[in-house]
Design an enzyme around this catalytic site. Structure first.
Site, short mmCIF file in Angstrom:
data_model
loop_
_atom_site.label_atom_id
_atom_site.label_comp_id
_atom_site.label_asym_id
_atom_site.label_seq_id
_atom_site.Cartn_x
_atom_site.Cartn_y
_atom_site.Cartn_z
N PRO A 192 0.73 -1.20 -0.09
CA PRO A 192 -0.12 0.25 -0.11
C PRO A 192 0.96 1.11 0.06
O PRO A 192 2.11 1.49 0.77
CB PRO A 192 -0.96 -0.23 1.42
N ASN A 193 0.13 2.17 -0.65
CA ASN A 193 0.80 3.47 -0.99
C ASN A 193 2.13 3.57 -1.67
O ASN A 193 2.70 4.91 -1.94
CB ASN A 193 1.09 4.36 0.55
N ARG B 1 5.26 11.12 -2.30
CA ARG B 1 4.82 11.10 -1.04
C ARG B 1 6.14 10.91 -0.13
O ARG B 1 6.86 10.04 -0.17
CB ARG B 1 4.16 9.62 -0.87
N TYR C 57 11.18 8.57 1.65
CA TYR C 57 11.21 7.44 0.69
C TYR C 57 12.23 7.75 -0.59
O TYR C 57 12.14 7.06 -1.49
CB TYR C 57 9.62 7.06 0.30
N ASN D 144 7.91 -5.41 -1.15
CA ASN D 144 7.98 -4.27 -0.07
C ASN D 144 6.69 -4.26 0.66
O ASN D 144 5.73 -3.72 -0.10
CB ASN D 144 8.31 -2.98 -0.73
N ALA E 242 3.23 -0.95 5.28
CA ALA E 242 2.59 -1.02 6.30
C ALA E 242 1.83 -2.55 6.72
O ALA E 242 1.88 -2.73 7.82
CB ALA E 242 1.37 -0.16 6.24
N GLU F 154 12.75 -9.34 1.40
CA GLU F 154 11.93 -8.30 2.02
C GLU F 154 12.77 -6.75 1.88
O GLU F 154 13.73 -6.73 2.21
CB GLU F 154 11.64 -8.46 3.46
N HIS G 179 12.66 -2.60 2.19
CA HIS G 179 11.89 -1.53 2.82
C HIS G 179 12.93 -0.16 2.35
O HIS G 179 14.08 -0.43 2.55
CB HIS G 179 12.07 -1.39 4.32
N ARG H 175 12.66 4.37 12.80
CA ARG H 175 11.42 5.28 12.89
C ARG H 175 10.62 4.89 14.00
O ARG H 175 11.21 4.42 14.97
CB ARG H 175 10.78 4.84 11.39
#
Length: 143
Positions: A9-10, A17, A22, A73, A76, A97, A99, A106
């Site tokens: 998502p996103n 964004r 990012y 990725n 969330a 995986e 990110h 974070r």
């Protein structure tokens, strides 16, 4: 070698964004680079970005028997989705995986990833380069 590049998502908003977190690279840029890099090695990358968890799970199910590895990725969903973990556990190939940000620098809730329990490797904090590193690892591992 067939690789599924699965973004959660996103991530369709990459480059726009929160670029301070990012980066400025778009998802289309990442997909083009990985597809070209794989082709140079005789491999194939199929790309899917979805904001719908069920669609991601369905694609992982469909990857069984037809895809050698998944670069994911989960965004969330990393921190929330046991269902995604269960789908990945049913996949026989390698899982990497990725990110973009260093999730460990974070918010505390981002420090845990369900997906990491299944991943063969986890890359965090290298920005868009993390995807390339994941693909290079998979290509090297395939021989």
């Amino acid at each position: 070698m067939n690789v599924l590049l699965l973004n959660g998502p996103n991530l369709n908003l990459l480059g726009d964004r929160e670029p301070e977190i990012y980066g400025a690279t778009t998802l289309a840029d990442i997909e083009r680079e990985l597809t070209a890099r794989a082709a140079e090695s005789g491999a194939r990358v199929e790309c899917l970005q979805t904001n719908h968890e069920g669609e991601a799970i369905d694609r992982i199910h469909a990857a069984r028997g037809s895809v050698d590895a998944i670069i994911i990725n989960p965004a969330a969903w990393s921190h929330t989705s046991v269902a995604l973990l269960d789908a990945l556990n049913a996949f026989e190939g390698r899982v990497m995986e990725v990110h973009l940000s260093n999730v460990h620098k974070r918010e505390a809730f981002r420090h845990h990833s369900y997906v990491s329990r299944r991943a063969d490797g986890v890359i965090a904090g290298l920005g868009a380069f993390g995807y390339r590193a994941a693909l290079d690892y998979l290509l090297d591992a395939a021989g």
